[in-house]
Design a protein around this motif. Sequence first.
Motif, PDB file in Angstrom:
ATOM      1  N   GLU A 215       0.838  -1.055  -0.162  1.00  0.00           N
ATOM      2  CA  GLU A 215       0.138  -0.205   0.077  1.00  0.00           C
ATOM      3  C   GLU A 215       0.930   1.224  -0.028  1.00  0.00           C
ATOM      4  O   GLU A 215       2.059   1.398   0.378  1.00  0.00           O
ATOM      5  N   VAL A 216       0.401   2.247  -0.139  1.00  0.00           N
ATOM      6  CA  VAL A 216       0.680   3.599  -0.456  1.00  0.00           C
ATOM      7  C   VAL A 216       0.319   4.228   0.860  1.00  0.00           C
ATOM      8  O   VAL A 216      -0.902   4.187   0.993  1.00  0.00           O
ATOM      9  N   VAL A 217       1.188   5.151   1.554  1.00  0.00           N
ATOM     10  CA  VAL A 217       0.405   5.825   2.786  1.00  0.00           C
ATOM     11  C   VAL A 217       0.795   7.156   2.702  1.00  0.00           C
ATOM     12  O   VAL A 217       1.994   7.787   2.449  1.00  0.00           O
ATOM     13  N   ILE A 218      -0.152   8.325   2.687  1.00  0.00           N
ATOM     14  CA  ILE A 218       0.207   9.398   2.689  1.00  0.00           C
ATOM     15  C   ILE A 218      -0.117  10.057   4.124  1.00  0.00           C
ATOM     16  O   ILE A 218      -0.917   9.703   4.865  1.00  0.00           O
ATOM     17  N   VAL A 219       0.967  10.774   4.141  1.00  0.00           N
ATOM     18  CA  VAL A 219       1.181  11.544   5.758  1.00  0.00           C
ATOM     19  C   VAL A 219       1.196  13.172   5.484  1.00  0.00           C
ATOM     20  O   VAL A 219       2.098  13.551   4.926  1.00  0.00           O
ATOM     21  N   ASP A 220       0.315  13.817   5.974  1.00  0.00           N
ATOM     22  CA  ASP A 220       0.199  15.125   5.852  1.00  0.00           C
ATOM     23  C   ASP A 220       0.213  15.786   7.173  1.00  0.00           C
ATOM     24  O   ASP A 220      -0.575  15.598   8.020  1.00  0.00           O
ATOM     25  N   LEU A 221       1.293  16.596   7.806  1.00  0.00           N
ATOM     26  CA  LEU A 221       1.220  17.060   9.043  1.00  0.00           C
ATOM     27  C   LEU A 221       2.006  18.489   9.342  1.00  0.00           C
ATOM     28  O   LEU A 221       2.576  18.986   8.210  1.00  0.00           O
ATOM     29  N   GLY A 222       1.652  19.108  10.096  1.00  0.00           N
ATOM     30  CA  GLY A 222       2.390  20.278  10.504  1.00  0.00           C
ATOM     31  C   GLY A 222       2.575  20.550  12.150  1.00  0.00           C
ATOM     32  O   GLY A 222       1.991  19.962  12.970  1.00  0.00           O
ATOM     33  N   VAL A 223       3.607  21.345  12.294  1.00  0.00           N
ATOM     34  CA  VAL A 223       3.920  21.688  13.690  1.00  0.00           C
ATOM     35  C   VAL A 223       3.802  23.288  13.921  1.00  0.00           C
ATOM     36  O   VAL A 223       4.276  24.004  13.124  1.00  0.00           O
ATOM     37  N   LYS A 224       3.317  23.524  15.002  1.00  0.00           N
ATOM     38  CA  LYS A 224       3.235  25.107  15.312  1.00  0.00           C
ATOM     39  C   LYS A 224       4.561  25.382  16.247  1.00  0.00           C
ATOM     40  O   LYS A 224       4.850  24.456  17.038  1.00  0.00           O
ATOM     41  N   TYR A 225       5.040  26.564  15.830  1.00  0.00           N
ATOM     42  CA  TYR A 225       6.335  26.860  16.738  1.00  0.00           C
ATOM     43  C   TYR A 225       6.169  28.415  16.836  1.00  0.00           C
ATOM     44  O   TYR A 225       6.012  29.244  16.272  1.00  0.00           O
ATOM     45  N   ARG A 226       5.770  28.558  18.252  1.00  0.00           N
ATOM     46  CA  ARG A 226       5.576  30.314  18.523  1.00  0.00           C
ATOM     47  C   ARG A 226       4.532  30.850  17.936  1.00  0.00           C
ATOM     48  O   ARG A 226       4.443  31.833  17.319  1.00  0.00           O
ATOM     49  N   GLY A 227       3.507  29.922  17.545  1.00  0.00           N
ATOM     50  CA  GLY A 227       2.273  30.392  16.901  1.00  0.00           C
ATOM     51  C   GLY A 227       1.965  30.103  15.585  1.00  0.00           C
ATOM     52  O   GLY A 227       0.966  30.082  14.747  1.00  0.00           O
ATOM     53  N   TYR A 228       3.361  30.066  14.737  1.00  0.00           N
ATOM     54  CA  TYR A 228       3.532  29.778  13.242  1.00  0.00           C
ATOM     55  C   TYR A 228       3.462  28.125  12.781  1.00  0.00           C
ATOM     56  O   TYR A 228       3.960  27.526  13.529  1.00  0.00           O
ATOM     57  N   CYS A 229       2.585  28.224  11.668  1.00  0.00           N
ATOM     58  CA  CYS A 229       2.409  26.742  11.246  1.00  0.00           C
ATOM     59  C   CYS A 229       3.160  26.241  10.188  1.00  0.00           C
ATOM     60  O   CYS A 229       3.378  26.932   9.079  1.00  0.00           O
ATOM     61  N   SER A 230       3.793  25.188   9.996  1.00  0.00           N
ATOM     62  CA  SER A 230       4.200  24.474   9.028  1.00  0.00           C
ATOM     63  C   SER A 230       3.390  23.429   8.420  1.00  0.00           C
ATOM     64  O   SER A 230       2.213  23.186   9.191  1.00  0.00           O
ATOM     65  N   ASP A 231       3.532  23.061   7.380  1.00  0.00           N
ATOM     66  CA  ASP A 231       2.419  21.974   6.549  1.00  0.00           C
ATOM     67  C   ASP A 231       3.446  21.309   5.465  1.00  0.00           C
ATOM     68  O   ASP A 231       3.860  22.002   4.524  1.00  0.00           O
ATOM     69  N   LEU A 232       3.659  19.953   5.617  1.00  0.00           N
ATOM     70  CA  LEU A 232       4.331  19.180   4.861  1.00  0.00           C
ATOM     71  C   LEU A 232       3.591  17.808   4.655  1.00  0.00           C
ATOM     72  O   LEU A 232       2.871  17.497   5.652  1.00  0.00           O
ATOM     73  N   THR A 233       3.768  17.234   3.438  1.00  0.00           N
ATOM     74  CA  THR A 233       3.185  15.884   2.977  1.00  0.00           C
ATOM     75  C   THR A 233       4.113  15.002   2.467  1.00  0.00           C
ATOM     76  O   THR A 233       5.154  15.525   1.509  1.00  0.00           O
ATOM     77  N   ARG A 234       4.315  13.750   2.841  1.00  0.00           N
ATOM     78  CA  ARG A 234       5.023  12.781   2.355  1.00  0.00           C
ATOM     79  C   ARG A 234       4.240  11.436   1.889  1.00  0.00           C
ATOM     80  O   ARG A 234       3.230  11.402   2.687  1.00  0.00           O
ATOM     81  N   THR A 235       4.830  10.889   0.642  1.00  0.00           N
ATOM     82  CA  THR A 235       4.061   9.525   0.315  1.00  0.00           C
ATOM     83  C   THR A 235       5.111   8.288   0.645  1.00  0.00           C
ATOM     84  O   THR A 235       6.135   8.472   0.302  1.00  0.00           O
ATOM     85  N   PHE A 236       4.464   7.446   1.309  1.00  0.00           N
ATOM     86  CA  PHE A 236       5.433   6.334   1.658  1.00  0.00           C
ATOM     87  C   PHE A 236       4.836   5.109   1.034  1.00  0.00           C
ATOM     88  O   PHE A 236       3.647   4.753   0.708  1.00  0.00           O
ATOM     89  N   PHE A 237       5.763   4.188   0.409  1.00  0.00           N
ATOM     90  CA  PHE A 237       5.635   3.055  -0.161  1.00  0.00           C
ATOM     91  C   PHE A 237       5.840   1.782   0.870  1.00  0.00           C
ATOM     92  O   PHE A 237       6.932   1.675   1.311  1.00  0.00           O
TER      93      PHE A 237
END
Length: 344
Positions: A215-237
């Motif tokens: 299967e393929v697994v899509i993981v989309d996540l983000g972290v807050k640092y001092r209020g500011y947001c990250s947003d990244l996605t990776r696809t795992f096989f």
Amino acid sequence: MYEIRLNKIKQWLKRHKFDGILISSPENRRYLSGYTPQDVSITESAGFLLITTSEAFILTDPRYQEEAQNLSLFEPVIYRKGLARALSSLAERLKIKGLLYEENYLSCGRLKALKKVLPKVEFSGVSGVIEKWREVKDQEEMRLLEKARELALEIFRILSKEIQPGRTEKEIAWRITELSHRLGEGPSFPPIVASGPNAARPHAEPEDKPLRSGEVVIVDLGVKYRGYCSDLTRTFFLGRVPERLREAHHLVKEAQRLAQPHMKPGLKIREADRKVRAFFQKAGVLQNYLHSLGHGLGLAVHEAPAVSFRSRRKFKVGQVVTLEPGLYFPGLGGVREEEMVFIR
């Protein structure tokens, strides 16, 4: 920093001949004042800013009085009988005849209550003013966003050793939440972990479904640092996945490469998404591209500018946006790769 922002909104009010503005958006509230408490819901606010051409107030209830009293530029007003009564007293004291409010953030019920106790005040809705200022980050904001990105990358580094057949989507999502709190201030948004056919849904919610080999697994996540947001996605096989998805992953990575040169100051935003759409059209998969190319990032995980073929705007120095092409195949799965792009 906050003094500059506060003076900017005061000058804006003077130029447009408004008596004051009521700020209810949590992100705009933090941007202008540094006030960090988060709203429980749209009906249970952690506080409001009232800004006039010469004064500034933070209105909140006793649960947040210590935080309010720590704001040096804002006079705290602690209410026990609701916002409407507190605002009524201030409006009379300040002789406010017209008041702006954020129409995208103030509920109809709350506005109705305000109008009832302030029948002589003319209320006018406004939107996008402060959000437009928030689009262009200063050097400190860029630094905070870069740090938030680094934390998200560290979580992916850890996950790369833990995403294995047998773990469930919910277990991985919980692990992301745990790591987000350990490394930063928590997640920017509820993480997306979508495996197998679930990966065909761009915003799938994690389930009790176990991850399986092939299967393929899509993981989309983000972290807050001092209020500011990250947003990244990776696809795992996980092992050998269907060739269709391997081909799609290659197309998505190539789409990122093609779009990147078009995300520069002064260039039309729509051209980046149009390049990706033309590439996917030629590859015969445009119908599997279900969203725009990206969005702005800052105190909110989704903010202006939208990176879409519909945009009529240009990239500006100081914007931070996502670059996230994806392809989705119902019943089979999907792939998405997402990066943060700092417009410099």
